[in-house]
Design a protein around this motif. Structure first.
Motif, short mmCIF file in Angstrom:
data_model
loop_
_atom_site.label_atom_id
_atom_site.label_comp_id
_atom_site.label_asym_id
_atom_site.label_seq_id
_atom_site.Cartn_x
_atom_site.Cartn_y
_atom_site.Cartn_z
N ASN A 8 0.89 -1.04 -0.16
CA ASN A 8 0.22 0.25 -0.03
C ASN A 8 1.40 1.54 0.09
OD1 ASN A 8 -2.11 1.96 1.40
ND2 ASN A 8 -3.17 0.73 0.71
N ALA A 33 -6.03 -4.81 6.70
CA ALA A 33 -6.31 -4.79 5.79
C ALA A 33 -7.32 -6.56 5.89
CB ALA A 33 -5.80 -4.58 4.55
N ASP A 60 -10.98 -6.37 3.48
CA ASP A 60 -10.34 -5.89 2.17
C ASP A 60 -9.51 -6.18 2.21
OD1 ASP A 60 -9.88 -3.82 0.48
OD2 ASP A 60 -11.00 -2.74 0.89
N SER A 61 -8.08 -6.35 1.00
CA SER A 61 -6.88 -6.57 0.46
C SER A 61 -5.55 -5.19 -0.32
CB SER A 61 -7.16 -7.33 -1.00
OG SER A 61 -7.39 -6.85 -1.75
N MET A 62 -4.72 -5.58 -0.12
CA MET A 62 -4.11 -4.67 0.02
C MET A 62 -2.21 -4.89 -1.55
SD MET A 62 -2.78 -3.06 3.45
CE MET A 62 -4.17 -1.69 3.63
N GLY A 63 -2.19 -3.85 -2.13
CA GLY A 63 -1.15 -4.62 -3.16
C GLY A 63 0.00 -3.49 -2.66
N PRO A 121 -3.93 -4.62 -5.26
CA PRO A 121 -4.59 -5.47 -4.44
C PRO A 121 -5.17 -6.27 -4.84
CG PRO A 121 -5.64 -3.68 -5.15
CD PRO A 121 -4.32 -3.61 -5.50
N VAL A 122 -5.20 -7.79 -3.99
CA VAL A 122 -5.62 -8.89 -4.35
C VAL A 122 -7.31 -8.85 -4.43
CG1 VAL A 122 -6.49 -10.77 -3.34
CG2 VAL A 122 -4.30 -10.24 -2.44
N ILE A 171 -11.93 -10.20 -2.60
CA ILE A 171 -12.18 -10.20 -1.16
C ILE A 171 -13.35 -10.35 -0.22
CG2 ILE A 171 -10.89 -7.82 -1.76
CD1 ILE A 171 -13.49 -6.45 -2.12
N LEU A 217 -15.07 -8.30 1.42
CA LEU A 217 -16.56 -7.50 1.30
C LEU A 217 -17.34 -7.57 0.26
CD1 LEU A 217 -14.10 -3.93 1.81
CD2 LEU A 217 -16.12 -4.26 3.48
N THR A 235 -1.22 0.48 -6.99
CA THR A 235 -0.43 -0.42 -5.25
C THR A 235 -1.11 -0.19 -3.91
OG1 THR A 235 1.40 0.28 -5.44
CG2 THR A 235 1.22 -1.70 -7.00
N ARG A 236 -1.39 1.49 -4.71
CA ARG A 236 -1.81 2.31 -3.24
C ARG A 236 -3.17 2.38 -2.97
NH1 ARG A 236 3.40 4.27 -5.36
NH2 ARG A 236 1.57 6.22 -6.34
#
Lengths: 361, 361, 361, 361
Positions: free
Chosen positions: A161, A201, A206-209, A303-304, A307, A309, B257-258
């Protein structure tokens, strides 16, 4: 098509996420390389889910079997067959998704392309497909070390992130350092922040990249083929072939476009018996060919898509539905992407090395 | 190796900057496509030097000749031979560089790789090599239009140094709009700033980089092969095979990615007889396969390595020297890169389209 | 597709019989090989028509130009572009054939395959296409001699119609001996009979086939890749890709199928520092890999399809017609096939040698 | 290298005779083809040893497992992984051969090529390698039938030693007819003589060779790519890649070289909605492209190299030894070669058909 990678060191993968097995054939690995399953398993273990609270809790042992191509612990020079059985899965977890294509997943495009759909879990587009890559990459890496001695291919999580890892001295980077934290970021402070961010997350369903950076040291000058098969072109191809990747940059990358030529040029100095450069904006590659400096590149991973959500989307008939993923999933795949980046890098480099060796005759 | 690109729509290029000719063979173009030199020349003319004060003043007419593969203005289905003669050059311009490898050029790595060096002008690593690509790409583009109707592949300069072009509506972008300014940026205000910036660099004997963005509209769902030959992987390969490129990103790219997964996912809506997405963070590609939305990607191009400013570097023996380029050179190649990006994109798409057509049987 | 041959030493040909030029790109030839047009022209001259009363009287100078890939008389390691201009032809000679597909020619199948037809002279199926092969083969042969020293690839006409050349001692065979007669049979008595037979065919407006035998000496053990790319498989592919060929046999060939295993096995003896065999029923290849004995194979070439005699056939609409070829044509192409067989052999061997060199690392 | 065959319908095989498994990956098979193990097993069963007193008595069940690429009995369009486990073998049977390279086997050339040797049984050069081909070929054949309807690929033993099968009417040939005798010759009288001859060889601890003829009916016009990938060139490549093959001829073959052009030309007649030919000296292929007539070719297979009779030869150090094979072996492999010839033919035709379908766009 599209399941084979490489020209002289070549891997062909097979396997859907819920079929009997996933695996690969590696063709072109030179003979007489010492090789057993023990050389391959460690990277598969780094790749597999369930390693930490940050990643999915599925228990997939992912034990590899060498089916062919070795005898008495050495390669024969013939194709190396590699297989990992799929354990009993719970396809029901993904049931709803069969009629509702998951947003930013491959469900819709595969259906349109093939006129069918693997029943569950992503089929060929699943991250499970990368098992064959990682196994093949471990073989490529072992051969590179035999061929060139003390080379090192080391990837790490350079951002999650908005949390960034500070610049790392290429010379100090090791896999041990990378594995010291669950997030595979070698800077402990940044790692701690990344972990906290990922746990947020996860809690939020949720998800993050983030980004993975890879550094290759100890390679000779001369790897890479001019014009279409420049080393950076093959690396970019390899990285963008990984699931969930959205970008690639080498050396100065996008930031370098804001420098002047006089700032950006890597002037030469004498380094032992070869010429080297003071700066390394080139990222170790000039004219598509390795110049002996560390090869440094960075990969963007989104981000994956899966999710927990709720998401308002439509089913295949266009009816509005609300989708909530119930299966286990990673809030952030970055730590598991590290060995995959290393594997794909090793495959590119081994192939380039064999091509360059041909040139020497 | 490395001079062939593509599987079914395949181009093989040849030619050094100072040899007799540069060109290409295009194999795999379907039969009965209307094709003459007039279909190819416009993109070559957009690529050639000397178009404006922003680019080098060498006069290279770059007239293409079709040597084979057509008759009565139609393709036969056989290999299309393409050749562009090299005009009389002044190799003396580059004399000093023969003993001093130019910083951030391919001189040193080619010498190490091959044990020789084309006498002047960069040989195979010269931008002149891209003539074959542009000619082949024009053929690919013409076939794509015949096959799919109203498709459009349009690239433009989206940044020069720190000057950025504001976001462009994909639907309004045309080549005419792009060519309205010498810098090939469709936003007039940004274009003006870019031109000023390049003129500054030229006056300072320095050079500038930037980014090119490419947008493809009107493509069908289903292009791209799973696993290793994902559409974005082939595009990344194509873009990083161009001289001076350092990065590639598709859709949300590095910025994506953010974002959180919940922000980044492109949820589906009904669009006519297909599903579409509201947002397009995916950049028109999901699971490596085109989803019918515009394909949008961005390429990082470094500042030109050849600069008039003095540089302290070393010769091949390691002796310190000061290098000052005397040859004519571009302060910024971005405008000329636009048709090359379009050509490589067309080659990737035509190849993917033929591969997908095979799948339909 | 189908215009590229080879994996590491790779040739792509282009050109129709009546277009602007025919030629080839050779990619993968190692750098620093001494090479000028003078190395290529002799085999082209042996291939060209008009050499004797036995062959067609068209005057085609077939002068080759190297467009790229060499500098100062040495290869750069980059693609070698080769071009031979087509002289002014008389397409009218073939006019009638445009509506009447010539029996046992490619007219009908090309038309069905592509939905078009090169207007005259056979287009891509013309023997003129072999110019690119012969030029590329001359380069391959030159590299093989540099790589392995005293190797020899020598083909000769071993039969014309029912006239057979007696067995030749492989060690005494030379191209000079082969070229001593117009028919390229090294046995003077057989050659005389063949010439008489061909003159009879010419007088009768008919044509004759025969066989070409090729012997390769001085090659190392180890050439050829297991399974699908056995050396004999690649040679068979190469030979059957030549126009008018109908058969291939290596070593004992079809006659060997009538021997017992105990008669046919080549038992080993010590020959200097390697093992050799007393007999050579294997034809120099075991398990698909060269064993150090001479490689000996034979190619069947059918009688030329173009004959002056009237033939009752049908036009494309199925109407009965009588066809009489008026163009100049060879009553027997065997003598001209000799350099083409040698060229294709050299391409196979150079490719196999580069592949084997990779294995040694 | 050399373990992959085909361009669009592509098979990669793996496996040594005494490793864990042999098998293949088939990439490029179109989606939605009905396919289970039951479609593949029959040809594997026809290939396996122990079918009759004429063949080796080893009991190898050779049951195939589909590891990937199908779901619910249909192909997904993704790579089809195929595996056959090797049963417990008795490597001791081959012990002596480890120091003594078997005459006319691959022992010596593999050792020289790779610097190693699979411990027993021939490793990769064993006929067991053909299991992957036969499995892949069964899939290719199934797809060809779906694509083109009533096609038939039928091979049979056309000679054993000096016993020849009389000419067979292509239209009456079926696999049932072929399998009516243990020797797979459709002419009962000839079959009886062949069987007697083979039993003589078996009693004498000797071996016999012969020829296999293959006839393909029902194919469309247009298969085969010009120049290097002519249909007969790919068929020749495929056939000479099989173990123990020494020759290939199509249509009139070697015998046709003794005819005049006026005798040999296949003049056209109207056949329904296409042109056909009265005679078929061309063997169904003109200019490298199928013409709609039956494709007919013949393959020469040498007598098996492994014989029980004592052979005077030398060991690797050059010492004279007498070798007597003790392992179980076939006195004549011709009957088992029939399904392998059919499999390789199907692979060539499926690949050609996909390539031709691309051309139609």
């Amino acid at each position: 098509m599209g399941s084979t990678f490489g020209t002289l060191f070549r891997v062909s993968t097979f396997g859907e996420s819920h079929g009997k097995a996933v695996g690969a054939i590696v063709d072109g690995c030179p003979a007489n390389l010492e090789l057993t399953e023990a050389d391959i398993q460690p990277q598969l273990t780094r790749r597999r889910p369930g390693q930490s609270a940050l990643t999915t809790q599925r228990d997939e042992a992912d034990q590899v079997t060498i089916l062919s191509g070795t005898e008495n612990g050495k390669t024969l020079g013939t194709p190396i067959g590699l297989s990992v059985n799929n354990k009993d899965q719970r396809p029901g977890d993904y049931g709803e998704m069969d009629v509702v294509p998951r947003p930013s997943h491959a469900d819709y495009t595969y259906l349109m392309k093939y006129g069918n759909k693997a029943s569950s879990g992503g089929g060929r587009s699943s991250a499970r497909e990368t098992i064959g890559r990682v196994a093949a990459g471990a073989i490529a890496e072992k051969w590179l070390k035999k061929r060139f001695g003390n080379i090192a291919i080391t990837a790490y999580v350079s951002s999650v992130n908005t949390v960034e890892c500070p610049d790392i001295d290429p010379e100090t980077l090791t896999r041990e350092l990378v594995d010291a934290t669950a997030v595979r970021c070698p800077d402990p402070a940044a790692a701690q922040k990344m972990i906290e961010r990922i746990e947020e997350a996860k809690a939020a369903k949720d998800s993050m990249g983030g980004t993975v950076t890879c550094i290759c040291r100890g390679l000779p000058v001369g790897l890479g083929e001019p014009v279409f098969d420049k080393l950076e072109a093959k690396l970019a191809h390899a990285m963008l072939s990984m699931p969930a990747t959205k970008g690639f940059e080498i050396g100065s990358g996008f930031a370098g476009t804001r420098l002047l030529g006089s700032q950006h040029n890597d002037v030469f100095v004498k380094k032992g018996d070869r010429l080297g450069t003071i700066t390394n904006y080139s990222g170790g590659v000039q004219g598509g060919i390795s110049n002996g400096e560390p090869i440094i590149f960075r990969v963007a991973i989104k981000p994956v898509a899966t999710i927990g959500l709720a998401q308002k989307t439509v089913d295949l008939d266009g009816n509005e539905v609300t989708l909530e993923a119930k299966g286990r999933h990673d809030p952030c795949v970055l730590p598991r992407a590290v060995p995959i980046v290393e594997a794909m890098t090793a495959l590119v480099l081994a192939d380039a090395a064999l091509q360059q060796d041909v040139r020497r005759l």
